[in-house]
Design a protein around this motif. Sequence first.
Motif, mmCIF file in Angstrom:
data_model
loop_
_atom_site.group_PDB
_atom_site.id
_atom_site.type_symbol
_atom_site.label_atom_id
_atom_site.label_comp_id
_atom_site.label_asym_id
_atom_site.label_seq_id
_atom_site.Cartn_x
_atom_site.Cartn_y
_atom_site.Cartn_z
ATOM 1 N N LYS A 129 0.794 -1.227 0.000
ATOM 2 C CA LYS A 129 0.000 0.000 0.000
ATOM 3 C C LYS A 129 0.832 1.285 0.000
ATOM 4 O O LYS A 129 0.322 2.338 -0.323
ATOM 5 C CB LYS A 129 -1.009 -0.004 1.158
ATOM 6 C CG LYS A 129 -0.402 0.083 2.533
ATOM 7 C CD LYS A 129 -1.465 0.552 3.546
ATOM 8 C CE LYS A 129 -0.825 1.260 4.720
ATOM 9 N NZ LYS A 129 -0.372 0.377 5.786
ATOM 10 N N THR A 130 2.128 1.180 0.330
ATOM 11 C CA THR A 130 2.904 2.413 0.419
ATOM 12 C C THR A 130 3.515 2.789 -0.927
ATOM 13 O O THR A 130 3.765 1.922 -1.759
ATOM 14 C CB THR A 130 4.039 2.293 1.458
ATOM 15 O OG1 THR A 130 4.647 3.581 1.597
ATOM 16 C CG2 THR A 130 5.093 1.284 1.064
ATOM 17 N N ASP A 131 3.737 4.074 -1.126
ATOM 18 C CA ASP A 131 4.455 4.475 -2.337
ATOM 19 C C ASP A 131 5.720 5.270 -1.988
ATOM 20 O O ASP A 131 6.265 5.972 -2.811
ATOM 21 C CB ASP A 131 3.543 5.256 -3.292
ATOM 22 C CG ASP A 131 3.031 6.542 -2.674
ATOM 23 O OD1 ASP A 131 3.387 6.827 -1.510
ATOM 24 O OD2 ASP A 131 2.284 7.260 -3.347
ATOM 25 N N VAL A 132 6.185 5.126 -0.744
ATOM 26 C CA VAL A 132 7.381 5.883 -0.342
ATOM 27 C C VAL A 132 8.706 5.159 -0.642
ATOM 28 O O VAL A 132 9.763 5.714 -0.427
ATOM 29 C CB VAL A 132 7.363 6.288 1.164
ATOM 30 C CG1 VAL A 132 6.134 7.113 1.496
ATOM 31 C CG2 VAL A 132 7.433 5.067 2.070
ATOM 32 N N HIS A 133 8.651 3.917 -1.117
ATOM 33 C CA HIS A 133 9.871 3.162 -1.406
ATOM 34 C C HIS A 133 10.775 3.107 -0.169
ATOM 35 O O HIS A 133 11.890 3.619 -0.180
ATOM 36 C CB HIS A 133 10.645 3.773 -2.579
ATOM 37 C CG HIS A 133 9.810 3.992 -3.816
ATOM 38 N ND1 HIS A 133 8.910 5.007 -3.931
ATOM 39 C CD2 HIS A 133 9.757 3.318 -4.979
ATOM 40 C CE1 HIS A 133 8.332 4.947 -5.117
ATOM 41 N NE2 HIS A 133 8.815 3.939 -5.766
ATOM 42 N N PRO A 134 10.282 2.487 0.907
ATOM 43 C CA PRO A 134 11.028 2.514 2.173
ATOM 44 C C PRO A 134 12.271 1.617 2.170
ATOM 45 O O PRO A 134 12.362 0.688 1.377
ATOM 46 C CB PRO A 134 10.005 1.963 3.176
ATOM 47 C CG PRO A 134 9.124 1.081 2.361
ATOM 48 C CD PRO A 134 9.052 1.709 0.994
ATOM 49 N N ASN A 135 13.212 1.907 3.070
ATOM 50 C CA ASN A 135 14.332 0.987 3.280
ATOM 51 C C ASN A 135 13.979 0.056 4.441
ATOM 52 O O ASN A 135 12.926 0.217 5.077
ATOM 53 C CB ASN A 135 15.652 1.744 3.503
ATOM 54 C CG ASN A 135 15.635 2.601 4.747
ATOM 55 O OD1 ASN A 135 15.056 2.236 5.772
ATOM 56 N ND2 ASN A 135 16.253 3.768 4.673
ATOM 57 N N ARG A 177 16.434 0.324 -0.948
ATOM 58 C CA ARG A 177 15.026 0.663 -0.770
ATOM 59 C C ARG A 177 14.198 -0.256 -1.638
ATOM 60 O O ARG A 177 14.677 -0.806 -2.620
ATOM 61 C CB ARG A 177 14.813 2.150 -1.091
ATOM 62 C CG ARG A 177 15.529 3.020 -0.068
ATOM 63 C CD ARG A 177 15.497 4.463 -0.448
ATOM 64 N NE ARG A 177 14.130 4.967 -0.454
ATOM 65 C CZ ARG A 177 13.820 6.231 -0.216
ATOM 66 N NH1 ARG A 177 14.759 7.108 0.046
ATOM 67 N NH2 ARG A 177 12.582 6.632 -0.261
ATOM 68 N N PHE A 178 12.945 -0.426 -1.240
ATOM 69 C CA PHE A 178 12.123 -1.457 -1.869
ATOM 70 C C PHE A 178 10.770 -0.934 -2.322
ATOM 71 O O PHE A 178 10.255 0.034 -1.757
ATOM 72 C CB PHE A 178 11.885 -2.601 -0.876
ATOM 73 C CG PHE A 178 13.144 -3.235 -0.400
ATOM 74 C CD1 PHE A 178 13.734 -4.265 -1.114
ATOM 75 C CD2 PHE A 178 13.766 -2.778 0.750
ATOM 76 C CE1 PHE A 178 14.908 -4.855 -0.684
ATOM 77 C CE2 PHE A 178 14.952 -3.354 1.196
ATOM 78 C CZ PHE A 178 15.519 -4.390 0.468
ATOM 79 N N GLU A 179 10.215 -1.615 -3.307
ATOM 80 C CA GLU A 179 8.828 -1.361 -3.666
ATOM 81 C C GLU A 179 8.198 -2.646 -4.168
ATOM 82 O O GLU A 179 8.879 -3.521 -4.697
ATOM 83 C CB GLU A 179 8.698 -0.243 -4.699
ATOM 84 C CG GLU A 179 9.122 -0.610 -6.106
ATOM 85 C CD GLU A 179 8.889 0.523 -7.088
ATOM 86 O OE1 GLU A 179 8.143 1.457 -6.768
ATOM 87 O OE2 GLU A 179 9.467 0.472 -8.176
ATOM 88 N N ALA A 180 6.870 -2.719 -3.984
ATOM 89 C CA ALA A 180 6.130 -3.887 -4.451
ATOM 90 C C ALA A 180 5.345 -3.537 -5.714
ATOM 91 O O ALA A 180 4.621 -4.359 -6.237
ATOM 92 C CB ALA A 180 5.186 -4.382 -3.359
#
Length: 142
Positions: free
Chosen positions: A31-37, A81-84
């Motif tokens: 659900k996030t779009d911040v590309h968290p680490n 950093r990651f994204e789905a």
Amino acid sequence: MKNLTNIITLLRDKNFRITPQRIAIIKYLLKTDVHPNAEEIYQVIQKDFPMISMATVYKTLDFLKNMGILHKVGTSNGKNRFEANIEKHVNMICTKCGKIEDVYEQIVLSQLENEIIKKSNYHIVSRRIEFYGYCKNCKLKL
Ligand SMILES: [Zn+2]
Ligand SMILES: [Zn+2]
């Protein structure tokens, strides 16, 4: 587009232990779009699961990455950093504040991909397109 149910089925098939903590990590990344680490993911998940360890976060991220559910994205400070998000898009990376924003340009990116396939003769399984620069806010402070 991968959803939670698909992912859980996939993980079950691979005999990956599905704990509420792991589900929480997957849900957050979907659900996030911040590309968290990894540290940022840990901070968020820890609010609901104070007992979660950093090792679990790393292990889960690693597993999801190997399964193709998560993608590593570029960064301006060297931290993974990651994204789905598996939709075709460009990651705009601010080299000043480190924020990453998504820009969708389906038609142009599909055209680009077709050209690349023609020229390389590859079967494309994933893509990562990144632009680096100064974001809207940082641009003003140059
Ligand atoms: Zn910025
Ligand atoms: Zn993105």
